[in-house]
Design a protein around this motif. Sequence first.
Motif, PDB file in Angstrom:
ATOM      1  N   ARG A   1      30.727   2.245  91.950  1.00 17.13           N
ATOM      2  CA  ARG A   1      31.348   0.971  92.361  1.00 17.13           C
ATOM      3  C   ARG A   1      31.440   0.894  93.885  1.00 17.13           C
ATOM      4  NH1 ARG A   1      34.248  -0.945  87.654  1.00 17.13           N
ATOM      5  NH2 ARG A   1      34.416   0.769  86.157  1.00 17.13           N
TER       6      ARG A   1
ATOM      7  N   ILE B   1      28.957   5.462  86.384  1.00 18.71           N
ATOM      8  CA  ILE B   1      29.280   4.175  87.006  1.00 18.71           C
ATOM      9  C   ILE B   1      29.596   4.372  88.487  1.00 18.71           C
ATOM     10  CG2 ILE B   1      30.899   2.221  87.007  1.00 18.71           C
ATOM     11  CD1 ILE B   1      31.180   2.833  83.926  1.00 18.71           C
TER      12      ILE B   1
ATOM     13  N   ARG C   1      30.013 -12.353  79.311  1.00 17.17           N
ATOM     14  CA  ARG C   1      31.275 -11.742  78.868  1.00 17.17           C
ATOM     15  C   ARG C   1      32.439 -12.718  78.995  1.00 17.17           C
ATOM     16  NH1 ARG C   1      29.550  -7.480  82.542  1.00 17.17           N
ATOM     17  NH2 ARG C   1      28.535  -5.796  81.380  1.00 17.17           N
TER      18      ARG C   1
ATOM     19  N   ASP D   1      28.898  -3.172  91.404  1.00 17.92           N
ATOM     20  CA  ASP D   1      28.956  -1.897  90.669  1.00 17.92           C
ATOM     21  C   ASP D   1      27.773  -1.846  89.702  1.00 17.92           C
ATOM     22  OD1 ASP D   1      29.665  -3.438  88.381  1.00 17.92           O
ATOM     23  OD2 ASP D   1      31.799  -3.178  88.780  1.00 17.92           O
TER      24      ASP D   1
ATOM     25  N   GLU E   1      27.971   7.693  80.626  1.00 14.75           N
ATOM     26  CA  GLU E   1      27.681   6.464  81.349  1.00 14.75           C
ATOM     27  C   GLU E   1      28.169   6.708  82.761  1.00 14.75           C
ATOM     28  OE1 GLU E   1      28.845   2.901  79.276  1.00 14.75           O
ATOM     29  OE2 GLU E   1      27.298   3.382  77.785  1.00 14.75           O
TER      30      GLU E   1
ATOM     31  N   ASP F   1      22.426  -6.836  82.901  1.00 13.05           N
ATOM     32  CA  ASP F   1      23.330  -6.337  81.844  1.00 13.05           C
ATOM     33  C   ASP F   1      24.160  -5.155  82.346  1.00 13.05           C
ATOM     34  OD1 ASP F   1      22.285  -8.098  79.988  1.00 13.05           O
ATOM     35  OD2 ASP F   1      21.733  -6.552  78.524  1.00 13.05           O
ATOM     36  N   THR F   2      23.599  -4.401  83.283  1.00 12.22           N
ATOM     37  CA  THR F   2      24.200  -3.112  83.646  1.00 12.22           C
ATOM     38  C   THR F   2      24.689  -3.047  85.100  1.00 12.22           C
ATOM     39  OG1 THR F   2      22.074  -2.151  84.287  1.00 12.22           O
ATOM     40  CG2 THR F   2      22.686  -1.941  81.967  1.00 12.22           C
ATOM     41  N   CYS F   3      24.554  -4.176  85.797  1.00 11.84           N
ATOM     42  CA  CYS F   3      25.040  -4.236  87.197  1.00 11.84           C
ATOM     43  C   CYS F   3      25.977  -5.429  87.335  1.00 11.84           C
ATOM     44  CB  CYS F   3      23.904  -4.580  88.158  1.00 11.84           C
ATOM     45  SG  CYS F   3      22.569  -3.427  88.264  1.00 11.84           S
ATOM     46  N   ARG F   4      26.855  -5.376  88.329  1.00 11.93           N
ATOM     47  CA  ARG F   4      27.502  -6.622  88.779  1.00 11.93           C
ATOM     48  C   ARG F   4      26.860  -7.010  90.103  1.00 11.93           C
ATOM     49  NH1 ARG F   4      32.348  -4.523  86.379  1.00 11.93           N
ATOM     50  NH2 ARG F   4      32.847  -5.868  84.612  1.00 11.93           N
TER      51      ARG F   4
ATOM     52  N   LYS G   1      26.049   0.615  86.090  1.00  8.90           N
ATOM     53  CA  LYS G   1      26.093   1.747  85.151  1.00  8.90           C
ATOM     54  C   LYS G   1      24.670   2.264  84.971  1.00  8.90           C
ATOM     55  CE  LYS G   1      25.279   1.338  81.012  1.00  8.90           C
ATOM     56  NZ  LYS G   1      24.085   1.618  80.149  1.00  8.90           N
TER      57      LYS G   1
HETATM   58  P1  TMP Z   1      33.372  -1.975  83.861  1.00  5.97           P
HETATM   59  O1  TMP Z   1      34.007  -2.527  85.121  1.00  5.97           O
HETATM   60  O2  TMP Z   1      33.558  -2.859  82.670  1.00  5.97           O
HETATM   61  O3  TMP Z   1      33.755  -0.562  83.628  1.00  5.97           O
HETATM   62  O4  TMP Z   1      31.800  -1.975  84.138  1.00  5.97           O
HETATM   63  C1  TMP Z   1      31.244  -1.268  85.212  1.00  5.97           C
HETATM   64  C2  TMP Z   1      29.738  -1.522  85.260  1.00  5.97           C
HETATM   65  O5  TMP Z   1      29.108  -1.001  84.120  1.00  5.97           O
HETATM   66  C3  TMP Z   1      29.355  -3.000  85.306  1.00  5.97           C
HETATM   67  O6  TMP Z   1      28.303  -3.154  86.248  1.00  5.97           O
HETATM   68  C4  TMP Z   1      28.868  -3.321  83.945  1.00  5.97           C
HETATM   69  C5  TMP Z   1      28.355  -2.008  83.425  1.00  5.97           C
HETATM   70  N1  TMP Z   1      28.577  -1.796  82.000  1.00  5.97           N
HETATM   71  C6  TMP Z   1      27.513  -1.498  81.182  1.00  5.97           C
HETATM   72  O7  TMP Z   1      26.368  -1.448  81.638  1.00  5.97           O
HETATM   73  N2  TMP Z   1      27.757  -1.289  79.851  1.00  5.97           N
HETATM   74  C7  TMP Z   1      28.995  -1.335  79.322  1.00  5.97           C
HETATM   75  O8  TMP Z   1      29.147  -1.138  78.118  1.00  5.97           O
HETATM   76  C8  TMP Z   1      30.103  -1.628  80.188  1.00  5.97           C
HETATM   77  C9  TMP Z   1      31.484  -1.693  79.633  1.00  5.97           C
HETATM   78  C10 TMP Z   1      29.841  -1.833  81.508  1.00  5.97           C
END
Ligand code: TMP
Length: 235
Positions: free
Chosen positions: A94, A92, A215, A175, A90, A196-199, A177
């Motif tokens: 940020r 990531i 969450r 951030d 994964e 789901d995968t971005c903030r 993933k």
């Molecule tokens: P984190 O701060 O929880 O490590 O997450 C970093 C980024 O990754 C955030 O944009 C959410 C994404 N993420 C996923 O897509 N799948 C996951 O299982 C987790 C934990 C985070």
Amino acid sequence: MRKLEQLYEGKAKKVFRTDDPKKLIVDYKDDATAFNGVKKGQIVGKGVVNNTMSNILFQMLETKGVPTHFVEQLSDRETVVKAVEIVPLEVIVRNVSAGSFAKRYGVEEGIEFDRPSFETSYKNDDLGDPLMCESHALALKIVTEEQLETIKKYALIINDTLKEFFLEKGLKLIDFKIEFGLYDGEIILADEISPDTCRLWDVETNEKMDKDRFRRDLGNVEETYAEVLRRVKGN
Ligand code: TMP
């Protein structure tokens, strides 16, 4: 292209075989999980949002020189993708402190970084996707050095492209993933890019416009996903 039997059901998507061995069909679900599947729920309409948004972003990234698995959107929830062998990392990136970064280092969310940070986790649900440094990924032959360099190069292009794109939509990319796969021996972008995968934080109010609403039980989850898609589609 014919949709054949289901190969796999993940937490957010189902994957089907097709009559072309090099293509798969992904079908996005409304199911949502957090904390490695401990928290479970549904976000009505999420599958449509994530499918549509991810396809828009992947097509844009292709024009910036990032190869992706995208082939063709079939319906609101279904897309034909190239059948890749997923690299179990994964990735990531940020731009601003949040989530596990803020927790790990005991700092507040919202610290803007001078340069984006890059990290990788080992994609393994049984182990809880542990943080994995580059030398460990190389030691376990999860990637080669060359593949890792390619992944980093693409991750930075993706960050620059998405940061600018979302800003035009009134969203700060905090951030995200991403996941990569191997297709004909080459690294290409796979999986999805979605709330789901971005903030994503609203530029005016700093309101959270992503899965953190689910969450952290912040409310207006469905409305927020719909609003993000509205902004992404708008000019
Ligand atoms: P984190 O701060 O929880 O490590 O997450 C970093 C980024 O990754 C955030 O944009 C959410 C994404 N993420 C996923 O897509 N799948 C996951 O299982 C987790 C934990 C985070």
